[in-house]
Design a protein around this motif. Structure first.
Motif, PDB file in Angstrom:
ATOM      1  N   ILE A  77      17.979  20.376  75.546  1.00  0.00           N
ATOM      2  CA  ILE A  77      17.465  21.571  74.906  1.00  0.00           C
ATOM      3  C   ILE A  77      18.463  22.717  75.054  1.00  0.00           C
TER       4      ILE A  77
ATOM      5  N   ARG B   9      21.647  26.102  78.035  1.00  0.00           N
ATOM      6  CA  ARG B   9      21.775  24.748  77.503  1.00  0.00           C
ATOM      7  C   ARG B   9      21.553  23.837  78.704  1.00  0.00           C
TER       8      ARG B   9
ATOM      9  N   GLU C 236      17.493  24.530  69.697  1.00  0.00           N
ATOM     10  CA  GLU C 236      17.890  23.178  69.312  1.00  0.00           C
ATOM     11  C   GLU C 236      17.349  22.204  70.349  1.00  0.00           C
ATOM     12  N   VAL C 237      16.729  21.123  69.872  1.00  0.00           N
ATOM     13  CA  VAL C 237      16.210  20.106  70.778  1.00  0.00           C
ATOM     14  C   VAL C 237      16.735  18.746  70.347  1.00  0.00           C
ATOM     15  N   ASP C 238      17.436  18.086  71.256  1.00  0.00           N
ATOM     16  CA  ASP C 238      17.978  16.754  70.971  1.00  0.00           C
ATOM     17  C   ASP C 238      18.696  16.697  69.627  1.00  0.00           C
TER      18      ASP C 238
ATOM     19  N   ILE D 205       6.525  20.616  69.018  1.00  0.00           N
ATOM     20  CA  ILE D 205       6.693  20.958  70.425  1.00  0.00           C
ATOM     21  C   ILE D 205       5.323  20.935  71.075  1.00  0.00           C
TER      22      ILE D 205
ATOM     23  N   ARG E 164       8.630  16.355  70.441  1.00  0.00           N
ATOM     24  CA  ARG E 164      10.039  16.120  70.773  1.00  0.00           C
ATOM     25  C   ARG E 164      10.427  16.916  72.014  1.00  0.00           C
ATOM     26  N   LEU E 165       9.565  17.837  72.427  1.00  0.00           N
ATOM     27  CA  LEU E 165       9.816  18.655  73.612  1.00  0.00           C
ATOM     28  C   LEU E 165       8.463  19.051  74.181  1.00  0.00           C
TER      29      LEU E 165
ATOM     30  N   ARG F 215      11.433  12.481  76.856  1.00  0.00           N
ATOM     31  CA  ARG F 215      11.361  13.719  76.091  1.00  0.00           C
ATOM     32  C   ARG F 215      11.779  14.836  77.031  1.00  0.00           C
ATOM     33  N   PRO F 216      12.544  15.783  76.536  1.00  0.00           N
ATOM     34  CA  PRO F 216      12.866  16.911  77.412  1.00  0.00           C
ATOM     35  C   PRO F 216      11.621  17.753  77.718  1.00  0.00           C
TER      36      PRO F 216
END
Lengths: 226, 218
Positions: free
Chosen positions: B2, B20, B55-57, B77, B150-151, B182-183
């Motif tokens: 992320i 980041r 930004e994610v992945d 999210i 996704r997060l 997943r982050p």
């Protein structure tokens, strides 16, 4: 006990008020949602416009409807030509007049209940992937159910009692546009009409009590859920 | 992974946050009122005034310079709010299922998987108002997971818990971190929670969050 004209007035009133109350709700919910949840330029003006039928003399509202939606009205003529929809001197016009008069009351009831729902729940729904309208319909509306019900009942009650705008817009034609209210008025204008007026008065009371009792029962069922 | 670079402004409050995270679990620390929740709101797309980049992945969710700004419901999210925000008119099962229909086809986890992961089986038939604080949080985590996010954002998901329950949820979070790939971004002000789960730590100080530091989760 009731004359044929009285029976048709009772039937017509129930029909007109039911249709008016049901048809006004989507518009009332939309207006209430705008007022409860959105900030936009001209909001004060919009709020005033919504409340206009509440503060205008009903006869003015009826007359404006006649001007706009009468057979030769700005909207009435094209509506009749293109889609065959006629309001003037027709029971649909009585329903429209009742709906317009009930609109501000329904908006107030719905708005209060929408404002009582935590908007952060809708944000949670959106974070779960729900588009805004879906989130509103599946989270906020069910949680405001008692207010929607209150709005529906007050709209129905107002529509049953509506007189001034109705008689101005669609007149008082027996069997066509004569509702309980205009029938009572007719009876009071005729010599010896008191007894008939009394009978219809009791009918009005009975309908009002039945509507209130029905909404109480429904509200209890809604309240038990969740 | 992320990455974000956000500028958030609400009246007198301002926060510039840039980081980041290299690992899958970023802890955001800082005193209360520092704007940690505001940062999560901005990442989730719930703050229309937030500007910058998220930004994610490798997927850009927001980049105002490029004219990209996905609305909250399209960011995918999973946000577990500090106050859980369970829907009071739906039961536990209804809450869990709420977002499942929005998960991308083929990616949605089964209810059984989420229920077993978080130990929710005994709660399924309950009403949300009968849940304890810890139970509410677990249901909220499950509800978020059902959307195949996704997060995952966790806002003080542990704050209101007793010690046993905290260890329990921490273990769940560690499982999520490893099992779901997943982050996770989580807000916490307890050092031991951070040590237990985080792979990266970022701290908000006086309206700024400047970079994340990699740490080794214990």
């Amino acid at each position: 006990m009731f004359s044929d004209d009285d029976w048709s007035a009772i039937r017509l009133s129930l029909l007109v008020a039911s249709i008016a109350a049901l048809c006004v709700m989507p518009f009332a919910v939309a207006a209430a949602a705008l007022l409860a949840r959105r900030r936009f330029p001209g909001k004060g003006l919009f709020d005033a416009l919504v409340h206009l039928p509440l503060v205008l003399p009903p006869v003015v509202t009826g007359w404006l409807l006649l001007i706009l939606l009468g057979r030769n009205g700005a909207f009435g003529r094209p509506l009749a030509r293109c889609c065959g929809i006629v309001f003037a001197f027709h029971w649909t016009g009585a329903a429209l007049a009742a709906a317009v008069m009930a609109f501000p009351l329904a908006v107030r009831a719905v708005r209060l209940s929408l404002e009582a729902v935590d908007p952060r729940l809708e944000a949670a729904a959106r974070s779960l992937g729900a588009p805004p309208l879906w989130a509103f319909a599946t989270v906020t509306l069910p949680l405001a159910a008692s207010g929607l019900l209150a709005g529906l009942v007050i709209a129905f009650a107002k529509a049953i009692g509506e007189f001034g705008a109705t008689i101005t817009f669609v007149a008082n034609i027996p069997g066509r546009t004569r509702t309980i209210a205009s029938a009572i008025y007719t009876h009071t204008q005729a010599p010896g009409g008191d007894a008939a007026a009394w009978r219809l008065t009791w009918v009005s009371v009975a309908i009002a009590v039945a509507a209130l009792a029905g909404s109480e029962a429904l509200a209890r069922r809604v309240g038990r859920r969740g | 992974m992320i990455a974000f670079d956000l500028s958030i402004r609400k009246g007198d409050f301002a926060l510039v946050a840039r980081a980041r995270a290299l690992g899958p679990a970023l802890a955001v620390c800082g005193p209360s009122g520092a704007g940690k929740t505001s940062l999560l709101d901005a990442i989730a797309g719930l703050d229309p005034a937030a500007r910058g980049r998220v930004e994610v992945d490798g997927v850009v969710l927001q980049d105002d310079e490029a004219g990209v700004n996905l609305p909250a419901h399209r960011r995918r999210i999973g946000y577990v709010f500090q106050d859980a925000r369970l829907f009071p008119h739906l039961g536990v099962a209804g809450n869990l299922r709420y977002g499942a229909r929005f998960a991308p086809a083929g990616e949605e986890p089964t209810l059984d998987f989420v229920v077993d992961l978080l130990g929710l089986r005994p709660l399924l038939a309950r009403r949300t108002r009968d849940l304890s604080g810890g139970e509410r949080q677990r249901v909220a985590i499950g509800r978020a997971l059902m959307t195949a996010p996704r997060l995952l954002l966790l806002d003080e998901a542990l704050a209101a818990q007793d010690d046993g329950r905290r260890r329990d949820i921490l273990a769940h979070v560690a499982t999520l971190r490893d099992a779901l790939r997943r982050p996770i971004v989580f807000v916490s002000h307890r050092a031991e929670d951070v040590r237990a789960v985080a792979t990266d730590v970022a701290t908000v100080v006086e309206g700024r969050l400047d970079g994340a530091t990699s740490v080794q989760p214990s």
